[in-house]
Design an enzyme around this catalytic site. Structure first.
Site, mmCIF file in Angstrom:
data_model
loop_
_atom_site.group_PDB
_atom_site.id
_atom_site.type_symbol
_atom_site.label_atom_id
_atom_site.label_comp_id
_atom_site.label_asym_id
_atom_site.label_seq_id
_atom_site.Cartn_x
_atom_site.Cartn_y
_atom_site.Cartn_z
ATOM 1 N N ASP A 86 -9.811 11.560 24.654
ATOM 2 C CA ASP A 86 -8.453 11.033 24.548
ATOM 3 C C ASP A 86 -7.881 10.565 25.880
ATOM 4 O OD1 ASP A 86 -8.558 13.794 25.158
ATOM 5 O OD2 ASP A 86 -6.472 14.088 24.577
ATOM 6 N N GLU A 144 -8.055 16.707 23.946
ATOM 7 C CA GLU A 144 -8.059 17.746 24.977
ATOM 8 C C GLU A 144 -6.709 17.849 25.661
ATOM 9 O OE1 GLU A 144 -8.033 19.391 28.920
ATOM 10 O OE2 GLU A 144 -7.864 17.244 28.505
#
Length: 414
Positions: A86, A144
């Site tokens: 991400d 994350e």
């Protein structure tokens, strides 16, 4: 289990055919197209397709947008390799030719580098499967940044649907002279907790403050008083950071609002210290609200939470030795525990050893121009993770593949 020298030699052999332009092409494509947490559909699709083409059995949508590739290659240990996918809600200001094309979203933490490393390491190990035996599991993890991705994958059966690992490896791009690798046995990254505070008040007109209970003033006292927690309630030998990152209240200058909201972030490296500081935060919030005569009890709610990342010391020593064989003794160092946090350890089943390390990526010219003397001083002066200027040097693409390939080979049977 191969020796460090043997695994290093095999890693060099398996990655010798990689072309720099291919690595750069994937990395720059991912950098141009960042995706926020749990929205990594394009990134996950690219990783999944590459794994399928390399011969992995791929499962999509694990924990929403996670990808798991499994390559069974005879009897032997099971090794997991993990990379997160991400990006962040940051507007890029690097001026790079391959800068983000998505408004307000940037790979400011380097997860595009992580996916590139993971994809090419997986392909190299698949192409060189005659050199090892066992099972390789490649994990593309979502989200994350918010601390939710690893939990989501575990909740979706990561530990039960796929082969249990004998070792788990991960790495992170970081500021520092490009080409260096930082290994720390034991504690390497801190625990982190987000706290959301609601300070209640009694709103009213700015001309009549006596008819109100002003939550802005109360919240300001809380912010000021919190500064004494680390300086007066925690021993100087303990590493603690307590930050007020959000202060939200009111809509108009002449209206006293009915509540104020604070967003706090706590970083600790000891479980007892963490509990002590959390208790102090609650005590201060409640005390200041009581002193101000707030109409109701304040709220202190926990948000995202990351555990400390604690490497298996023996495994870290083995992988550090391997990386010295790969890059030379002077290229591997121990920077010590960082105050940054990761959810990597949440992926790892209980009792399984893991190792996590950093690959430094600051371009040499940027590093040389940074003020200060010594590693610690310069690291604070160059663009780091979460900066809109964060731009890893492309020279670390191939070394980052080799660090992963070498670690996997060191544990997979020959």
């Amino acid at each position: 289990m191969p020796t460090a020298a043997t695994a290093a030699s095999l890693a060099l052999d398996l990655t010798s055919g990689l072309k720099t332009r291919d690595l750069e092409e994937l990395y720059q494509d991912l950098h141009r197209h960042p995706e926020l947490s749990f929205q990594e559909h394009r990134t996950a699709g690219i990783l999944a397709e590459r794994l399928r083409s390399a011969g992995y059995a791929v499962t999509d949508g694990v924990g929403s947008t996670g990808v798991v590739g499994v390559l069974e290659n005879g009897e032997g240990p099971v090794v997991w390799l993990r990379g997160d996918m991400d990006a962040l809600p940051v507007t890029e200001t690097t001026g790079l030719a391959y800068a983000s094309t998505v408004d307000g979203v940037m790979h400011a933490c380097g997860h595009d580098m992580h996916v590139t490393w993971l994809a090419f390491a997986a392909e190299a190990l698949a192409a060189g499967r005659d050199a090892w035996s066992g099972t390789l599991v490649v994990i593309g993890q979502p989200a994350e940044e918010g601390g939710d991705g690893a939990r989501a994958m575990v909740s979706d059966g990561l530990h039960t649907r796929f082969p249990r690992p004998d070792a788990v490896f991960g790495q992170h791009v970081a500021p520092g002279p490009a080409g260096l690798v930082s290994h720390t046995p034991g504690l390497i990254m801190s625990a982190a907790d987000d706290l959301h505070v609601v300070v209640p008040g009694v709103g009213g007109h700015g001309s009549r403050p006596e008819a109100t209970v002003d939550p802005v003033v109360t919240a300001a006292y809380i912010v000021t008083r919190l500064q004494s927690v680390v300086s007066r309630e925690v021993a100087a030998s303990e590493a603690v950071v307590l930050t007020t990152g959000q202060f939200n209240a009111g809509q108009r200058p002449n209206i006293i609002p009915s509540e104020a909201r604070l967003g706090l972030n706590l970083r600790t490296q000891d479980a007892q210290v963490r509990e002590r500081v959390l208790s102090a935060v609650r005590r201060i919030v409640e005390g200041e609200c009581l002193a101000a005569g707030c109409p109701t009890e304040p709220e202190v709610n926990t948000g995202a939470s990351f555990p400390a990342t604690v490497n298996d010391a023996a495994l870290d020593a083995e992988i550090a030795a391997l990386h010295r064989e790969l890059f030379g003794a002077q290229s591997v160092f121990d920077f010590g525990p960082a105050m940054g946090s990761e959810d990597f350890s949440l992926l790892v089943p209980t009792g399984v050893p893991y190792d996590f390390w950093f690959v430094a990526s600051t371009p040499q010219a940027v590093w040389d121009a940074a003020p200060g003397e010594g590693l610690g001083a310069k690291i604070t002066a160059v663009p780091g993770n979460h900066s809109s200027l964060f731009a890893p040097d492309l020279s670390v693409l191939l070394p980052g593949v080799r660090t992963l390939v070498g670690a996997a080979l060191h544990r997979l049977g020959g």
